[in-house]
Design an enzyme around this catalytic site. Structure first.
Site, short mmCIF file in Angstrom:
data_model
loop_
_atom_site.label_atom_id
_atom_site.label_comp_id
_atom_site.label_asym_id
_atom_site.label_seq_id
_atom_site.Cartn_x
_atom_site.Cartn_y
_atom_site.Cartn_z
N SER A 264 0.85 -1.19 0.00
CA SER A 264 0.00 0.00 0.00
C SER A 264 0.88 1.23 0.00
O SER A 264 2.11 1.14 0.10
CB SER A 264 -0.91 0.00 1.22
OG SER A 264 -0.14 0.26 2.38
N LYS A 265 0.22 2.38 -0.09
CA LYS A 265 0.91 3.66 -0.23
C LYS A 265 1.96 3.86 0.87
O LYS A 265 3.01 4.44 0.62
CB LYS A 265 -0.15 4.77 -0.19
CG LYS A 265 0.22 6.08 -0.85
CD LYS A 265 0.45 6.01 -2.33
CE LYS A 265 1.64 6.82 -2.73
NZ LYS A 265 2.25 6.52 -3.98
N ARG A 266 1.66 3.37 2.05
CA ARG A 266 2.62 3.64 3.14
C ARG A 266 3.95 2.90 2.94
O ARG A 266 4.94 3.20 3.58
CB ARG A 266 2.00 3.35 4.51
CG ARG A 266 1.91 1.91 4.85
CD ARG A 266 1.06 1.65 6.08
NE ARG A 266 0.58 0.29 6.04
CZ ARG A 266 1.31 -0.75 6.42
NH1 ARG A 266 2.52 -0.58 6.91
NH2 ARG A 266 0.82 -1.97 6.33
N GLY A 268 5.53 3.08 0.22
CA GLY A 268 6.28 3.87 -0.76
C GLY A 268 5.63 3.79 -2.13
O GLY A 268 4.41 3.68 -2.23
N GLU A 274 6.06 5.92 -10.91
CA GLU A 274 6.80 6.49 -9.78
C GLU A 274 8.23 5.93 -9.75
O GLU A 274 9.18 6.65 -9.46
CB GLU A 274 6.11 6.14 -8.47
CG GLU A 274 5.02 7.10 -8.06
CD GLU A 274 4.29 6.60 -6.83
OE1 GLU A 274 4.60 7.05 -5.72
OE2 GLU A 274 3.41 5.71 -6.98
#
Ligand code: GLU
Length: 488
Positions: A264-266, A268, A274
């Site tokens: 998930s986003k947390r 990275g 990206e």
């Protein structure tokens, strides 16, 4: 893979009549993303595995954009998927199919299934279905549609209600998938209800579209994330109801973060783009994604040619793969070291342009190219490489923190001695080295103790390429200019 191109890149077309979907003796695989956002790194791995499977077996790879959910799909997302896949060198061997253009075909199949007694019209309102679900829950059963219209005379249909089409799913026995990665997986048919194929507005559900498309496009192997494993049971029921050959399934475990939790986003970066803007090379991402969940002995560095030669689904592991940024970054360092210098110069140019607020001058580009071998040794990302390359530009760089400690009088005296010696030194690597060694001896210093202030004087940094290389490439004029500026 970035080096390879197949005959067709991601062009937009969806007319099946003009493409070459014919039964094939070699595999046809597909990557079928829904364009609802960026290309997730897990999606990139699914695409890669499919592409490699096709290339390894002399088959073909199709990109199909599953844009039936118009509200959630966007042009930007389609663009992002194209860009990311092109960047990774994963190109479709067919014109790209846009699933939304095939809705009429999906509906046609649903109605045929009704005509053949394999599906039926259901006139229940959403509220009635919800009530059935609640009742089932209240009786401790799985919430499900209860088959109310399954065997009911359609003449009893209420007026003014557009029906949905539901599959007449088998009620006993089990549905078994012989998954190439997960092994044999089974579900009791009574756990699955008569799910919807066509909505009341005539639009097909994902479950129907995906099966009709995979069938029409002669997909032989469905390689995708294991979040779709439960869908495979229902999809198999559709294949069987239509009397179609069921493709082989291979459900690959999802990518998890280093802590073992779902990515998930947390954790990275999530999207392929990206990683690109963080300075990773496409070949690094391909190699890393390949290794993530697929193994070939202890080999860590696998070129795309080797991957094509070796890849098969039997090497895919069943445990979720964990993303390890340190490993990824080290691997990128490797690919930077072996990358072509001119290509690297082109890759760092946008970053240089941003840092310099102008495009680099031809002389600066020339210096960077000459110094590239040294720069490569110290960079693990394209961004680090670009940053390192700034020492070859005429931009006056900020002193880094450690460098500032070499701006004292002693350091300056030592650099002044070097400047003196440089007046009568040829600017070639070897003579510069002899000069610096002699200077160090005269000043009774170790070479490193003299090199460090000199490095700071020349680059304002505590880390740089070899000083001899740097001075040789910069030449007398620029070197002296920098020393003079440091010493005033
Ligand atoms: N469109 C689906 C998704 O993006 C994938 C369908 C499939 O691979 O069967 O999740």
């Amino acid at each position: 893979m970035a080096q390879q191109t197949s005959s067709l890149t991601c062009t937009e077309s969806s007319d099946l009549n003009t493409s070459s979907f014919q039964p094939s003796t070699t595999p046809i695989v597909r990557f079928a993303p829904s364009p609802t956002g960026f290309l997730h790194i897990g999606g990139a791995r699914t695409a890669l595995f499919n592409w490699l499977y096709a290339k390894h077996h002399g088959g073909r790879f199709l990109l199909r954009i599953e844009d039936t959910d118009k509200a959630r799909s966007s042009e930007d997302a389609v663009e992002a998927i194209f860009n990311s896949l092109n960047w990774l060198g994963i190109t479709s061997d067919f014109d790209v199919v846009f699933q939304s253009t095939r809705a009429a075909r999906h509906a046609e199949i649903a109605h045929k299934m009704v005509a053949n007694g394999k599906a039926y019209y259901c006139y229940c309102s959403p509220e009635e279905v919800e009530k059935m679900r609640e009742d089932a829950r209240a009786n401790g059963m799985q919430p499900r549609y209860n088959g109310f219209w399954r065997d009911r005379d359609p003449l009893l249909k209420p007026a003014n209600i557009s029906p949905v089409v539901r599959l007449k799913a088998p009620t006993d026995g089990e549905t078994i998938i012989e998954d190439l990665v997960q092994g044999t997986v089974r579900v009791q048919n009574k756990q699955l209800d008569d799910f919807i194929l066509l909505r009341a507005d005539g639009s097909p559900t994902y479950m129907l579209s995906v099966v009709v498309d995979d069938h029409d496009m002669h997909i032989s192997h469905i390689i995708r994330g294991d979040d779709h494993l439960t869908n495979a049971f229902r999809q198999k029921q559709i294949y069987e109801a239509c009397g179609w050959t069921v493709p082989h399934f291979a459900h690959i475990p999802l990518i998890h973060g280093p802590d073992g939790a779902k990515l998930s986003k947390r954790h990275g970066a999530m999207s392929a783009e990206e990683y690109r803007s963080m300075g990773f090379l496409p070949e690094t991402i391909c190699n890393y994604l390949l290794k993530l969940g697929w193994g070939h002995g202890d080999d860590e560095i696998i070129s795309i040619e080797q991957a094509v030669e070796w890849f098969d689904v039997d090497g895919i592991g069943r445990a979720p793969a964990r993303l390890d940024m340190l490993k990824l970054t080290n691997l990128n360092g490797h690919y930077i070291r072996i990358a072509d210098n001119q290509r690297l110069l082109d890759l760092i140019t946008p970053f240089l342009t941003e840092a310099l607020r102008r495009t680099p001058e031809p002389l600066e580009r020339n210096h960077i190219l000459r110094g590239m071998n040294g720069l490569k040794e110290r960079a693990k990302t394209v961004i680090e490489l670009a940053d390192g390359a700034l020492v070859y530009t005429t931009k006056e760089l900020e002193y880094d923190e450690k460098a500032l400690t070499f701006c004292n009088e002693t350091a300056k005296a030592h650099v002044a001695a070097v400047r003196e010696a440089l007046v009568s030194t040829d600017f070639t690597h070897d003579t510069l080295e002899v000069m610096l060694r002699n200077c160090a001896q005269t000043l009774n210093l170790k070479l490193g103790a003299l090199a460090q202030p000199l490095r700071v004087a020349l680059t304002h940094r505590s880390v740089s390429p070899s000083l001899f290389e740097l001075m040789e490439i910069l030449g007398r004029e620029e070197t002296m200019k920098r020393l003079n500026s440091y010493l005033t």
